[in-house]
Design a protein around this motif. Structure first.
Motif, short mmCIF file in Angstrom:
data_model
loop_
_atom_site.label_atom_id
_atom_site.label_comp_id
_atom_site.label_asym_id
_atom_site.label_seq_id
_atom_site.Cartn_x
_atom_site.Cartn_y
_atom_site.Cartn_z
N LEU A 92 6.43 5.13 1.71
CA LEU A 92 6.45 4.18 0.61
C LEU A 92 5.70 4.76 -0.58
CD1 LEU A 92 7.28 1.16 -0.02
CD2 LEU A 92 4.94 0.56 0.62
N PHE A 93 6.35 4.82 -1.75
CA PHE A 93 5.67 5.36 -2.92
C PHE A 93 5.54 4.36 -4.07
CE2 PHE A 93 10.14 6.51 -3.71
CZ PHE A 93 10.31 6.12 -5.03
N HIS A 94 6.26 3.24 -3.98
CA HIS A 94 6.12 2.24 -5.04
C HIS A 94 6.40 0.85 -4.46
CE1 HIS A 94 7.24 -0.07 -8.73
NE2 HIS A 94 6.21 0.58 -9.19
N THR A 95 5.61 -0.12 -4.90
CA THR A 95 5.79 -1.49 -4.45
C THR A 95 5.61 -2.43 -5.64
OG1 THR A 95 4.92 -3.22 -2.97
CG2 THR A 95 3.36 -1.54 -3.70
N THR B 273 0.84 -1.20 0.00
CA THR B 273 0.00 0.00 0.00
C THR B 273 0.88 1.25 0.00
OG1 THR B 273 -1.66 -1.20 1.32
CG2 THR B 273 -1.89 1.20 1.16
N PRO B 274 1.05 1.92 -1.14
CA PRO B 274 1.84 3.15 -1.17
C PRO B 274 1.25 4.20 -0.23
CG PRO B 274 1.48 2.34 -3.40
CD PRO B 274 0.61 1.51 -2.49
N GLN B 275 2.12 4.96 0.40
CA GLN B 275 1.70 5.97 1.37
C GLN B 275 1.65 7.38 0.76
OE1 GLN B 275 4.90 4.85 3.99
NE2 GLN B 275 3.50 3.92 5.45
N VAL B 276 2.41 7.59 -0.30
CA VAL B 276 2.36 8.85 -1.03
C VAL B 276 2.35 8.53 -2.52
CG1 VAL B 276 3.50 10.27 0.71
CG2 VAL B 276 4.86 9.13 -1.03
N SER B 277 1.78 9.42 -3.31
CA SER B 277 1.75 9.21 -4.75
C SER B 277 3.01 9.78 -5.38
CB SER B 277 0.52 9.87 -5.37
OG SER B 277 0.55 11.26 -5.16
N THR C 132 9.99 -5.51 -4.31
CA THR C 132 10.87 -4.35 -4.42
C THR C 132 10.09 -3.13 -3.94
OG1 THR C 132 11.97 -5.34 -6.34
CG2 THR C 132 12.34 -3.00 -5.94
N LEU C 133 10.62 -2.46 -2.92
CA LEU C 133 9.92 -1.36 -2.26
C LEU C 133 10.74 -0.08 -2.37
CD1 LEU C 133 8.98 -3.26 1.04
CD2 LEU C 133 7.64 -3.11 -1.07
N SER C 134 10.05 1.03 -2.63
CA SER C 134 10.72 2.33 -2.77
C SER C 134 10.11 3.33 -1.80
CB SER C 134 10.58 2.86 -4.20
OG SER C 134 11.20 2.00 -5.14
N TRP C 135 10.98 3.99 -1.03
CA TRP C 135 10.56 5.02 -0.08
C TRP C 135 11.23 6.35 -0.41
CZ3 TRP C 135 11.97 0.14 1.60
CH2 TRP C 135 11.06 -0.58 2.41
N VAL C 136 10.57 7.44 -0.08
CA VAL C 136 11.17 8.77 -0.18
C VAL C 136 11.20 9.38 1.22
CG1 VAL C 136 8.95 9.85 -0.76
CG2 VAL C 136 11.08 11.01 -1.35
#
Length: 272
Positions: free
Chosen positions: A237-240, A43-47, A263-267
């Protein structure tokens, strides 16, 4: 005596473990822990509207895996790329998929790849890409211990940052084949995450990971607690990406419709 007092005060300031989140249910349950954890990582937290590196480079090759960085104007990475001031650290183990690193280097980023299988200690490949025969670990080797001499090429990220004279990393990419949980714990406990702008991690959940112990529900609670620590540090989290090409396993079982690899991406929303 003053030295001992300073030493004990120093020990009191060190974080030795992450703060565990409350159990997902009144009674510890793998089912509840797994469902909470899997919902969290999917579940992404920001777009983020712009994640395509090809828009910044002339490189037309397709990146094999979705190593996604956020290039929206409201975050600083795209501006640092355009001003040729960005830095990427890539942690891997004998990976032949380096298209993401090449793409970032072609965009003008200073790229450092850390891989213990590299033949020479340090190799410069092009104007912006360096390869280092080093592996990132969650502890430094102790030269007084004979077994640790075999780990001379393994160091904590904080140690390497100090040795390289780097204060910040715009992007930290990691594909550490189940060492990522303990490495992430070390980055949190030593506040290294605050020096990082974006995290792109491949996480493996088919087994607990190196030096992660406990029963299944305890392990999942620990994973979840690590990710909640990132959230407390203002990472979002912005991409999963769920890897359907990998075995569909969760802690050695075919359960919860889970893949063994995400694969998880955070900013870092505080990053300047």
């Amino acid at each position: 005596m003053p030295y001992l007092q300073e030493f004990f005060l120093y020990l009191q300031t060190i974080r030795w473990h992450v703060d565990l989140q409350p159990w997902a249910s009144p009674t510890p349950s793998l089912n509840y822990e797994a469902l909470r954890f899997l919902k969290y990582i999917t579940t992404p937290q920001v777009s983020c509207e712009h994640m395509n590196m090809n828009s910044l480079t002339d490189n037309s090759k397709t990146i094999k895996k979705p190593w996604s960085v956020c290039l929206d104007d409201r975050f600083s990475l795209v501006h640092r790329i355009k001003s040729k001031q960005c830095r990427l650290y890539s942690l891997g183990l004998s990976s032949d998929d380096n298209q993401f690193e090449i793409s970032m280097a072609n965009s003008g980023c200073e790229v450092h790849r850390f891989d213990p299988s590299i033949k020479s200690a340090h190799i410069q490949e092009g104007q912006h890409l360096w390869n280092h025969r080093l592996s990132i670990d969650w502890r430094d080797p102790n030269p007084a211990i004979a077994a640790h001499k075999l780990r001379s090429h393994r160091k904590k990220l904080g140690t390497i940052l100090n040795e390289f004279g780097h204060q910040k990393i715009d992007v930290l990419k990691a594909d550490m084949e189940s060492a990522e949980w303990k490495i992430l714990e070390n980055l949190i406990l030593e506040d290294i995450v605050e020096q990082i702008g974006q995290l792109v991690f491949e996480v493996h959940i088919h087994w607990p990971g190196f030096e992660v112990s406990g029963n299944d529900s305890t392990v999942v609670r620990y994973w979840y607690s690590l990710l909640k620590e990132l959230e407390l540090k203002d990472f979002r989290l912005f991409h999963t990406y769920k890897d359907l090409l990998k075995p569909q396993m969760f802690l050695k079982k075919e359960a919860f419709n889970a893949s063994s690899c995400y694969t998880l991406s955070w900013v870092n929303t505080r990053w300047k």
